[in-house]
Design a protein around this motif. Sequence first.
Motif, PDB file in Angstrom:
ATOM      1  N   SER A 142      -5.603  17.784 -23.924  1.00 48.06           N
ATOM      2  CA  SER A 142      -6.225  17.960 -25.235  1.00 48.06           C
ATOM      3  C   SER A 142      -6.341  16.633 -25.999  1.00 48.06           C
ATOM      4  N   ARG A 143      -5.796  15.573 -25.374  1.00 48.31           N
ATOM      5  CA  ARG A 143      -5.866  14.258 -26.002  1.00 48.31           C
ATOM      6  C   ARG A 143      -6.439  13.250 -25.022  1.00 48.31           C
ATOM      7  N   SER A 144      -6.792  12.097 -25.526  1.00 53.41           N
ATOM      8  CA  SER A 144      -7.271  11.039 -24.664  1.00 53.41           C
ATOM      9  C   SER A 144      -6.209  10.663 -23.646  1.00 53.41           C
ATOM     10  N   ILE A 145      -6.651  10.494 -22.410  1.00 54.25           N
ATOM     11  CA  ILE A 145      -5.751  10.079 -21.336  1.00 54.25           C
ATOM     12  C   ILE A 145      -5.007   8.806 -21.723  1.00 54.25           C
ATOM     13  N   PHE A 146      -5.663   7.934 -22.463  1.00 53.35           N
ATOM     14  CA  PHE A 146      -5.077   6.640 -22.786  1.00 53.35           C
ATOM     15  C   PHE A 146      -3.955   6.742 -23.822  1.00 53.35           C
ATOM     16  N   SER A 147      -3.805   7.895 -24.436  1.00 54.51           N
ATOM     17  CA  SER A 147      -2.754   8.060 -25.450  1.00 54.51           C
ATOM     18  C   SER A 147      -1.386   8.353 -24.828  1.00 54.51           C
ATOM     19  N   PHE A 148      -1.362   8.621 -23.530  1.00 53.89           N
ATOM     20  CA  PHE A 148      -0.105   8.980 -22.872  1.00 53.89           C
ATOM     21  C   PHE A 148       0.547   7.773 -22.217  1.00 53.89           C
ATOM     22  N   ASN A 149       1.854   7.648 -22.381  1.00 55.44           N
ATOM     23  CA  ASN A 149       2.578   6.559 -21.737  1.00 55.44           C
ATOM     24  C   ASN A 149       2.606   6.741 -20.224  1.00 55.44           C
ATOM     25  N   SER A 150       2.706   7.977 -19.806  1.00 53.50           N
ATOM     26  CA  SER A 150       2.683   8.285 -18.386  1.00 53.50           C
ATOM     27  C   SER A 150       2.252   9.727 -18.203  1.00 53.50           C
ATOM     28  N   MET A 151       1.762  10.009 -17.019  1.00 49.83           N
ATOM     29  CA  MET A 151       1.416  11.376 -16.640  1.00 49.83           C
ATOM     30  C   MET A 151       1.867  11.588 -15.209  1.00 49.83           C
ATOM     31  N   GLY A 152       2.290  12.798 -14.911  1.00 48.88           N
ATOM     32  CA  GLY A 152       2.804  13.026 -13.574  1.00 48.88           C
ATOM     33  C   GLY A 152       2.582  14.428 -13.066  1.00 48.88           C
ATOM     34  N   TRP A 153       2.784  14.570 -11.779  1.00 52.11           N
ATOM     35  CA  TRP A 153       2.754  15.861 -11.102  1.00 52.11           C
ATOM     36  C   TRP A 153       4.133  16.124 -10.512  1.00 52.11           C
ATOM     37  N   TYR A 154       4.611  17.338 -10.695  1.00 51.60           N
ATOM     38  CA  TYR A 154       5.875  17.782 -10.150  1.00 51.60           C
ATOM     39  C   TYR A 154       5.629  19.071  -9.374  1.00 51.60           C
ATOM     40  N   ARG A 155       6.572  19.409  -8.524  1.00 50.90           N
ATOM     41  CA  ARG A 155       6.462  20.678  -7.801  1.00 50.90           C
ATOM     42  C   ARG A 155       7.828  21.318  -7.682  1.00 50.90           C
ATOM     43  N   GLN A 156       7.792  22.627  -7.521  1.00 46.28           N
ATOM     44  CA  GLN A 156       9.034  23.386  -7.425  1.00 46.28           C
ATOM     45  C   GLN A 156       8.848  24.572  -6.503  1.00 46.28           C
ATOM     46  N   THR A 157       9.860  24.816  -5.677  1.00 40.99           N
ATOM     47  CA  THR A 157       9.902  26.000  -4.834  1.00 40.99           C
ATOM     48  C   THR A 157      11.107  26.832  -5.241  1.00 40.99           C
ATOM     49  N   PRO A 158      11.075  28.130  -4.963  1.00 37.57           N
ATOM     50  CA  PRO A 158      12.176  29.005  -5.383  1.00 37.57           C
ATOM     51  C   PRO A 158      13.523  28.502  -4.878  1.00 37.57           C
ATOM     52  N   GLY A 159      14.482  28.435  -5.777  1.00 40.51           N
ATOM     53  CA  GLY A 159      15.833  28.051  -5.399  1.00 40.51           C
ATOM     54  C   GLY A 159      16.067  26.554  -5.327  1.00 40.51           C
ATOM     55  N   LYS A 160      15.011  25.781  -5.603  1.00 37.56           N
ATOM     56  CA  LYS A 160      15.153  24.328  -5.544  1.00 37.56           C
ATOM     57  C   LYS A 160      14.820  23.709  -6.887  1.00 37.56           C
ATOM     58  N   GLN A 161      15.337  22.523  -7.093  1.00 35.98           N
ATOM     59  CA  GLN A 161      15.027  21.804  -8.322  1.00 35.98           C
ATOM     60  C   GLN A 161      13.596  21.282  -8.287  1.00 35.98           C
ATOM     61  N   ARG A 162      13.031  21.150  -9.471  1.00 34.60           N
ATOM     62  CA  ARG A 162      11.705  20.570  -9.573  1.00 34.60           C
ATOM     63  C   ARG A 162      11.767  19.100  -9.141  1.00 34.60           C
ATOM     64  N   GLU A 163      10.797  18.665  -8.373  1.00 32.83           N
ATOM     65  CA  GLU A 163      10.809  17.288  -7.898  1.00 32.83           C
ATOM     66  C   GLU A 163       9.529  16.563  -8.287  1.00 32.83           C
ATOM     67  N   LEU A 164       9.686  15.277  -8.504  1.00 36.80           N
ATOM     68  CA  LEU A 164       8.535  14.446  -8.825  1.00 36.80           C
ATOM     69  C   LEU A 164       7.678  14.261  -7.581  1.00 36.80           C
ATOM     70  N   VAL A 165       6.381  14.448  -7.744  1.00 35.03           N
ATOM     71  CA  VAL A 165       5.444  14.221  -6.651  1.00 35.03           C
ATOM     72  C   VAL A 165       4.761  12.864  -6.828  1.00 35.03           C
TER      73      VAL A 165
END
Length: 114
Positions: free
Chosen positions: A24-47
């Motif tokens: 909802s904001r300009s991409i340039f306004s963010f210090n960082s952006m990321g993708w994470y993933r999670q499977t049942p029973g596991k911690q969310r991990e950085l992709v």
Amino acid sequence: VQLQASGGGLVQPGGSLRLSCATSRSIFSFNSMGWYRQTPGKQRELVAITRSVGTASYADSVQGRFTISRDSAKNTLYLQMNDLKPQDTAVYSCNALYGGKLFWGQGTQVTVSS
């Protein structure tokens, strides 16, 4: 800040998918952006993460197969996923760091199966 993730689905091993995260904001306004993933029973991990200074980092498990990118004209973050493996099956979520706070979009399911 609102983030809307999309693009998940069912794909065969070796296939490709591209995830999108509209903001909802300009991409340039963010210090960082990321993708994470999670499977049942596991911690969310950085992709993958991309920073405002232009650098990107990837989890070892996806290095060379996934590419994170940003489209400033569309205010959208992407994750191009190639050579997908069954172990990539997870719920993928995007986030953005803005004003010292971390914002999350809802997840999108990616299933890699024959």
